[in-house]
Design a protein around this motif. Structure first.
Motif, mmCIF file in Angstrom:
data_model
loop_
_atom_site.group_PDB
_atom_site.id
_atom_site.type_symbol
_atom_site.label_atom_id
_atom_site.label_comp_id
_atom_site.label_asym_id
_atom_site.label_seq_id
_atom_site.Cartn_x
_atom_site.Cartn_y
_atom_site.Cartn_z
ATOM 1 N N LEU A 1 8.741 -23.038 -16.203
ATOM 2 C CA LEU A 1 9.365 -23.389 -14.934
ATOM 3 C C LEU A 1 8.432 -23.117 -13.774
ATOM 4 O O LEU A 1 8.302 -23.951 -12.860
ATOM 5 C CB LEU A 1 10.664 -22.600 -14.762
ATOM 6 C CG LEU A 1 11.472 -22.926 -13.486
ATOM 7 C CD1 LEU A 1 11.899 -24.392 -13.492
ATOM 8 C CD2 LEU A 1 12.685 -22.007 -13.383
ATOM 9 N N GLN A 2 7.747 -21.982 -13.797
ATOM 10 C CA GLN A 2 6.824 -21.656 -12.727
ATOM 11 C C GLN A 2 5.666 -22.646 -12.673
ATOM 12 O O GLN A 2 5.273 -23.099 -11.596
ATOM 13 C CB GLN A 2 6.277 -20.239 -12.909
ATOM 14 C CG GLN A 2 7.266 -19.141 -12.572
ATOM 15 C CD GLN A 2 6.659 -17.771 -12.783
ATOM 16 O OE1 GLN A 2 6.422 -17.348 -13.911
ATOM 17 N NE2 GLN A 2 6.381 -17.088 -11.681
ATOM 18 N N VAL A 3 5.125 -22.984 -13.830
ATOM 19 C CA VAL A 3 3.993 -23.921 -13.876
ATOM 20 C C VAL A 3 4.428 -25.308 -13.419
ATOM 21 O O VAL A 3 3.792 -25.928 -12.548
ATOM 22 C CB VAL A 3 3.396 -23.979 -15.294
ATOM 23 C CG1 VAL A 3 2.323 -25.065 -15.371
ATOM 24 C CG2 VAL A 3 2.813 -22.628 -15.687
ATOM 25 N N GLY A 4 5.502 -25.822 -13.996
ATOM 26 C CA GLY A 4 5.953 -27.173 -13.651
ATOM 27 C C GLY A 4 6.397 -27.298 -12.211
ATOM 28 O O GLY A 4 5.983 -28.227 -11.501
ATOM 29 N N LEU A 5 7.227 -26.361 -11.768
ATOM 30 C CA LEU A 5 7.708 -26.414 -10.390
ATOM 31 C C LEU A 5 6.567 -26.181 -9.408
ATOM 32 O O LEU A 5 6.488 -26.837 -8.354
ATOM 33 C CB LEU A 5 8.799 -25.364 -10.188
ATOM 34 C CG LEU A 5 9.531 -25.397 -8.835
ATOM 35 C CD1 LEU A 5 10.207 -26.746 -8.621
ATOM 36 C CD2 LEU A 5 10.561 -24.265 -8.757
ATOM 37 N N GLY A 6 5.667 -25.256 -9.748
ATOM 38 C CA GLY A 6 4.519 -25.004 -8.877
ATOM 39 C C GLY A 6 3.638 -26.230 -8.733
ATOM 40 O O GLY A 6 3.176 -26.559 -7.633
ATOM 41 N N LEU A 7 3.396 -26.934 -9.845
ATOM 42 C CA LEU A 7 2.580 -28.141 -9.807
ATOM 43 C C LEU A 7 3.218 -29.201 -8.919
ATOM 44 O O LEU A 7 2.554 -29.809 -8.065
ATOM 45 C CB LEU A 7 2.385 -28.677 -11.232
ATOM 46 C CG LEU A 7 1.652 -30.003 -11.360
ATOM 47 C CD1 LEU A 7 0.233 -29.903 -10.830
ATOM 48 C CD2 LEU A 7 1.650 -30.471 -12.819
ATOM 49 N N VAL A 8 4.511 -29.441 -9.098
ATOM 50 C CA VAL A 8 5.207 -30.460 -8.301
ATOM 51 C C VAL A 8 5.192 -30.099 -6.820
ATOM 52 O O VAL A 8 4.923 -30.944 -5.962
ATOM 53 C CB VAL A 8 6.657 -30.624 -8.808
ATOM 54 C CG1 VAL A 8 7.450 -31.532 -7.867
ATOM 55 C CG2 VAL A 8 6.664 -31.201 -10.218
ATOM 56 N N LEU A 9 5.473 -28.828 -6.514
ATOM 57 C CA LEU A 9 5.532 -28.412 -5.109
ATOM 58 C C LEU A 9 4.166 -28.495 -4.442
ATOM 59 O O LEU A 9 4.049 -28.965 -3.291
ATOM 60 C CB LEU A 9 6.076 -26.990 -5.008
ATOM 61 C CG LEU A 9 7.582 -26.817 -5.258
ATOM 62 C CD1 LEU A 9 7.968 -25.349 -5.252
ATOM 63 C CD2 LEU A 9 8.386 -27.587 -4.204
ATOM 64 N N VAL A 10 3.115 -28.061 -5.123
ATOM 65 C CA VAL A 10 1.776 -28.090 -4.528
ATOM 66 C C VAL A 10 1.344 -29.529 -4.240
ATOM 67 O O VAL A 10 0.903 -29.862 -3.138
ATOM 68 C CB VAL A 10 0.761 -27.382 -5.452
ATOM 69 C CG1 VAL A 10 -0.670 -27.686 -4.998
ATOM 70 C CG2 VAL A 10 0.995 -25.884 -5.438
ATOM 71 N N VAL A 11 1.469 -30.398 -5.234
ATOM 72 C CA VAL A 11 1.051 -31.793 -5.048
ATOM 73 C C VAL A 11 1.921 -32.484 -4.002
ATOM 74 O O VAL A 11 1.422 -33.202 -3.131
ATOM 75 C CB VAL A 11 1.103 -32.544 -6.394
ATOM 76 C CG1 VAL A 11 0.847 -34.035 -6.189
ATOM 77 C CG2 VAL A 11 0.081 -31.965 -7.364
ATOM 78 N N ALA A 12 3.236 -32.251 -4.047
ATOM 79 C CA ALA A 12 4.144 -32.913 -3.106
ATOM 80 C C ALA A 12 3.915 -32.440 -1.674
ATOM 81 O O ALA A 12 3.885 -33.251 -0.737
ATOM 82 C CB ALA A 12 5.593 -32.655 -3.524
ATOM 83 N N LEU A 13 3.740 -31.133 -1.475
ATOM 84 C CA LEU A 13 3.540 -30.614 -0.122
ATOM 85 C C LEU A 13 2.186 -31.049 0.440
ATOM 86 O O LEU A 13 2.074 -31.362 1.641
ATOM 87 C CB LEU A 13 3.654 -29.095 -0.118
ATOM 88 C CG LEU A 13 5.071 -28.544 -0.315
ATOM 89 C CD1 LEU A 13 5.056 -27.024 -0.431
ATOM 90 C CD2 LEU A 13 5.979 -28.979 0.847
#
Length: 598
Positions: free
Chosen positions: A290-302
């Motif tokens: 969850l941390q890896v997937g959510l972190g990846l989405v948030l970093v790229v999206a932001l």
């Protein structure tokens, strides 16, 4: 020796695969490290030792970056680099900074982490810009300027990571030595003076000896010596290498230094990324998905959001803003270096640094995938903007493409009193041309409906000035199907494209840089002592030879081996014939003093 062979073999296997898939060489090195590292087949047991040595690749990369940043060039690009680049870093970091605080990090860790993740991959983005021929358009110029600022900003980021930490970083970037501010200032001043009054004379002396390996050895000694000096006084080795590069950017030996350093930089930098791959904690994908997937989405999206918002401020519109957001949304190579420094100086816990390093590596995979989605669903202006209504239904000439090539064709025709109907599929080009008084219509010239509306049935000729060979061939095919007798004059990208157009029975084919290249060759021959008549004759002979070869070799171009053999034989035969002709002419004119004017 065994490990060296292993690294080279892994790179030769995985890097070409990654490049072929459009994922970039950096990702190939990372995958190679994962496969041979502890997480994979465990063929290498001490990634930390490899990482320590390979960081010299980062030092050499900073030196090469410094060589390319001549002060005059930086000054000319100052607004785009230091304006747009600084805004990009600050905006993306501001969007990412709260995430660290929400996770309970210290403000120091959140600051260094957000700034590191705000960096983008120069290797990936520049490769994509060149592949899509975007370097000269606004999105390419702005993107490159931001990357240039990031390359510069990465150096103080290394110092920031060391300064905010509670331990001195043991790697090459933070340094082992110590020294007060006065000693550090003295070291920097000493490097500046030595570069000006010692390095220049030494390079001239070594260059006169004409022993290439000595020059290469001196280049390495210069970079590593300055880097070691900076480390000794407690500054970053990378900062020293960058400073040395900037000092030599105006030197006449800049290109020689760069060509000598590049092979070492490439190999060591590749080794660095392999070592990073070996050090990646892929177990986090299983233990903390969850941390890896959510972190990846948030970093790229932001990051994409920040870049999209910034697009308007730097003068981009519509699809150009979206494209900039996609291109720079990944995390860059320098983030690995900054995060390693943050981990070593204890400004960030090792577990958090490992998590960000994994997210940074995975974000590199996202860019090619996002570009595919952008091309399909991004609604670029060329697909959403309706084609313009064309007023002249009986144009004498229909001109497809209004880039540098098409503009010259149009201006010559206009000077002769012929007003062509010009169509271009790039909205920015159309709008820009109209501001300068040209009448250019927006639309895709390969569409039959638009051709009909443009009055193709009444045109006396069609000039294809499109720079994309695929689109050019598509338009030729459409015209040959619908109007087989209409004369077509087409721009060819290269010799192979010229053969394709000749096969399609295009009336006149012109390779886009062929004539200008011949003019440059003529001028070079004249500077070397050939008279103007000889130079013109050689250029004319080459033109005839080249045109004859294109027709003769057209049938064999689909057989690569046969085609290559034909090219080699034809080139050798032509060069031999020209040498014989020159010797004969020299004998005929010996003692006459005859010089033919152009």
């Amino acid at each position: 020796m065994t490990q060296g062979i292993l690294f080279l073999l892994a790179a030769l296997v995985f890097v070409p695969i990654a490049v072929k898939l459009g994922l970039g060489s950096v990702l190939g090195y990372l995958v190679a490290g994962i496969v041979i590292g502890p997480v994979g087949f465990a063929l290498v047991s001490d990634p930390a030792a490899i990482l320590h040595v390979s960081e010299l690749g980062v030092v050499l990369m900073l030196f090469v970056i410094g060589l390319e940043l001549e002060p005059k060039r930086l000054w000319a690009m100052r607004a785009a680099v230091f304006g747009g680049g600084a805004l990009q870093m600050l905006l993306c970091a501001a969007l990412l900074f709260p995430l660290g605080l929400m996770l309970g990090w210290t403000w120091q860790a959140a600051l260094v982490g957000s700034l590191a993740m705000a960096l983008s991959s120069t290797a990936i983005v520049v490769g994509l810009l060149q592949e899509r021929h975007l370097m000269a358009v606004p999105v390419g110029r702005n993107g490159f300027s931001m990357l240039l600022f990031q390359d510069i900003a990465a150096i103080p980021l290394l110092g920031l990571a060391a300064a905010l930490g509670t331990q001195s970083a043991p790697d090459v970037n933070a340094g082992h030595g110590s020294g007060g501010p006065l000693l550090q200032i003295a070291a920097v001043v000493g490097v500046v003076l030595a570069g000006r009054y010692v390095a220049y004379p030494a390079m001239r002396f070594i260059a006169r000896m004409q022993v290439r390996e000595l020059f290469t050895g001196f280049a390495l000694l210069l970079v590593l010596g300055v880097a070691l000096l900076m480390q000794t006084v407690g500054l970053s080795m990378g900062l020293g290498a960058f400073l040395a590069g900037v000092l030599l950017a105006s030197s006449e030996y800049r290109h020689a230094l760069e060509s000598d350093i590049l092979p070492f930089k490439g190999l060591l930098l590749g080794l660095f990324f392999i070592a990073v791959g070996m050090s990646m904690q892929l177990g986090l994908v299983l233990t903390a998905p969850l941390q890896v997937g959510l972190g990846l989405v948030l970093v790229v999206a932001l990051k994409a959001l920040g870049l999209w918002l910034l697009g308007r401020a730097v003068g981009l519109r519509g699809s150009q803003r979206k494209l900039l957001a996609v291109l720079l949304s990944q995390v860059g190579e320098f983030a690995f270096v900054v995060l390693a420094a943050a981990k070593a100086s204890a400004v960030m816990p090792a577990a958090d640094a490992d998590l960000l390093t994994l997210i940074a590596a995975l974000s590199m995979v996202s860019t090619p995938l996002l570009l595919i989605a952008y091309d399909r669903w991004g609604c670029p202006e060329s697909e959403t903007r309706p084609a313009d209504t064309i007023e002249d239904e009986h144009p004498p000439v229909l001109l497809a493409g209004f880039g540098r090539y098409g503009q010259i064709v149009a201006r010559v025709l206009l000077s002769a009193g012929i007003r062509p109907t010009v169509i271009d599929h790039d909205a920015d080009t159309v709008d820009s041309a109209r501001r300068f008084g040209f009448k250019v219509y927006f639309g895709d010239a390969t569409q039959p409906d638009l051709l009909h509306a443009a009055g193709i049935a009444h045109a006396q000729a069609v000039v294809i000035a499109i720079d994309d060979p695929v689109q050019s061939n598509q338009l030729v095919h459409e015209l040959r199907q619908s109007h087989p007798n209409l004369p077509i004059l087409a721009r060819a990208y290269d010799a192979v494209h010229a053969m394709e157009l000749e096969e399609a029975e295009v009336h006149h084919v012109q390779r886009e840089v062929f004539e200008s290249s011949l003019r440059s060759a003529r001028a070079t021959l004249e500077l070397l002592g050939f008279d103007r008549f000889q130079a013109r004759e050689l250029a004319d002979d080459f033109r005839r030879y080249s045109n004859h070869f294109l027709k003769a070799a057209r049938a064999s171009r689909h057989d690569e081996d046969d085609f290559v053999q034909r090219v080699r034989e034809s080139r050798e035969q032509f060069e031999k014939q020209m040498q014989q002709d020159l010797q004969r002419q020299a004998g005929q004119r010996a003692g006459t003093g005859w010089i033919q004017s152009d």
